[in-house]
Scaffold this motif. Sequence first.
Motif, short mmCIF file in Angstrom:
data_model
loop_
_atom_site.label_atom_id
_atom_site.label_comp_id
_atom_site.label_asym_id
_atom_site.label_seq_id
_atom_site.Cartn_x
_atom_site.Cartn_y
_atom_site.Cartn_z
N UNK A 102 45.51 -2.85 5.51
CA UNK A 102 46.67 -3.67 5.10
C UNK A 102 47.18 -4.52 6.27
N UNK A 103 47.24 -3.92 7.44
CA UNK A 103 47.71 -4.67 8.61
C UNK A 103 46.72 -5.77 8.98
N UNK A 104 45.43 -5.49 8.83
CA UNK A 104 44.43 -6.52 9.12
C UNK A 104 44.57 -7.70 8.16
N UNK A 105 44.89 -7.38 6.90
CA UNK A 105 45.10 -8.46 5.92
C UNK A 105 46.28 -9.34 6.33
N UNK A 106 47.37 -8.70 6.77
CA UNK A 106 48.55 -9.45 7.23
C UNK A 106 48.18 -10.33 8.41
N UNK A 107 47.45 -9.78 9.37
CA UNK A 107 47.10 -10.55 10.57
C UNK A 107 46.20 -11.74 10.23
N UNK A 108 45.25 -11.50 9.33
CA UNK A 108 44.35 -12.60 8.95
C UNK A 108 45.13 -13.74 8.28
N UNK A 109 46.08 -13.39 7.43
CA UNK A 109 46.86 -14.43 6.76
C UNK A 109 47.78 -15.15 7.74
N UNK A 110 48.32 -14.40 8.69
CA UNK A 110 49.17 -15.05 9.71
C UNK A 110 48.34 -15.99 10.57
N UNK A 111 47.15 -15.56 10.93
CA UNK A 111 46.28 -16.43 11.72
C UNK A 111 45.92 -17.68 10.92
N UNK A 112 45.71 -17.51 9.62
CA UNK A 112 45.40 -18.65 8.77
C UNK A 112 46.54 -19.65 8.74
N UNK A 113 47.77 -19.13 8.62
CA UNK A 113 48.93 -20.03 8.59
C UNK A 113 49.10 -20.77 9.92
N UNK A 114 48.91 -20.11 11.02
CA UNK A 114 49.04 -20.76 12.32
C UNK A 114 47.93 -21.78 12.54
N UNK A 115 46.73 -21.45 12.05
CA UNK A 115 45.64 -22.42 12.14
C UNK A 115 45.94 -23.67 11.30
N UNK A 116 46.56 -23.45 10.15
CA UNK A 116 46.96 -24.57 9.31
C UNK A 116 48.00 -25.45 10.02
N UNK A 117 48.90 -24.80 10.74
CA UNK A 117 49.91 -25.55 11.51
C UNK A 117 49.25 -26.46 12.54
N UNK A 118 48.24 -25.93 13.23
CA UNK A 118 47.55 -26.74 14.24
C UNK A 118 46.82 -27.90 13.58
N UNK A 119 46.19 -27.65 12.46
CA UNK A 119 45.47 -28.72 11.75
C UNK A 119 46.41 -29.82 11.28
N UNK A 120 47.57 -29.42 10.72
CA UNK A 120 48.54 -30.43 10.27
C UNK A 120 49.09 -31.23 11.45
N UNK A 121 49.30 -30.56 12.57
CA UNK A 121 49.79 -31.26 13.75
C UNK A 121 48.77 -32.27 14.27
N UNK A 122 47.51 -31.94 14.13
CA UNK A 122 46.47 -32.85 14.61
C UNK A 122 46.38 -34.10 13.77
N UNK A 123 46.55 -33.96 12.45
CA UNK A 123 46.33 -35.11 11.56
C UNK A 123 47.61 -35.88 11.26
N UNK A 124 48.78 -35.33 11.54
CA UNK A 124 50.06 -35.98 11.20
C UNK A 124 50.56 -36.77 12.40
#
Length: 365
Positions: A262-284
């Motif tokens: 369960x904790x690994x699932x939380x961490x993976x989703x958090x990492x996904x959200x932070x990766x999305x933040x970096x991607x949006x910052x790159x293209x915006x």
Amino acid sequence: MRVIVKSHKLQGSTSSEVNAMNSKEFYQQQHLTEDDVIDLAELWHAIWSGKLLIIAISVIFFISSVFYAINQPNIYQATTLLSPASEQGGASGLSKMAGQFGGLASLAGINLSGGGTDKTGLALEILKSRLFLEDFIVNHQLLVPLMAANNWDANSNTLTIDGEIYNKKTSTWLRDVKPPKKPEPSPWEAFKAFKQVLSVSKDSENGMITLAIEHYSPEIATQWLLWLVEDINATMREQDKVEAQNSIDYLTKKLQETQLSDMQTVFYQLIEEQTKTIMLAEVSKEYVLKTIDPANAPEEKAKPKRALIVVLGTMLGGILSVLIVLIRYFTNKGATTKLSTSLLADNKKASKSVQPTRSSQVLGE
């Protein structure tokens, strides 16, 4: 004979006392009226008698105001209208995950409630901060046009630099200042000067943001606005990228330490959200503030209001001249009143000294 003389003496004495009392009361009433009551007709007479002085002073102030207004350089104001960019996916995702996995994440020492930061308000505060503006002035080399310019030539579209402050040929500062200040303006002086020409306002109803910069050159004011919007977006973008990367590094470390699925699932989703933040910052490009109405070089000046300067200067001259005329009039009137009062007192003394002589003549007869 004696009785008649006594009655005549008594009658004469009573009449004198009555006349003295009446004259004293009349003088007091007249004096009170003159001191405490303002006669509009008298004021108009005083002003009319000094009309030449009023006209002369007003004309002098009028001419001085005209010369002052003409010699003031034009100042142009460039403006741009901005709106907050749409909510970033990383912040929105973290807010949703806080409701789902907030309890599990708190067990691992992770707080998911900080994703809803007002980035627009933060960006505006950073834009007005000393550190940001000092770096902005240095990075774009704005010190000379900010601190040494004194006019703009519209025909050649060139900025006029004050030779007593800065020498363009030798690129040296010539300011005559007292220690601890130096000829070259300090970052603090440049920051204060830039804050005076920068205006930031936010509409409380629709959230729209207006940035404005005043300068002698409309082209320079427009360029500074474009750089400001670009730099604040870049600053916020880099700041979020660094924070997201730090979060990814931390979450990756925590992921390796836990064996709970369960904790690994939380961490993976958090990492996904932070990766999305970096991607949006790159293209915006407009990451936090989106341009609605871009800055454009104004064709009409914002300052000075020359007609208003002339009107106010002439009014000031008229008011001062009227005050001068009234002060002179009432000062002279006060001196005249004192002189007449002194003469009246002398006449009363003379009349009292003459009265006993007349009485003695009557007794002799």
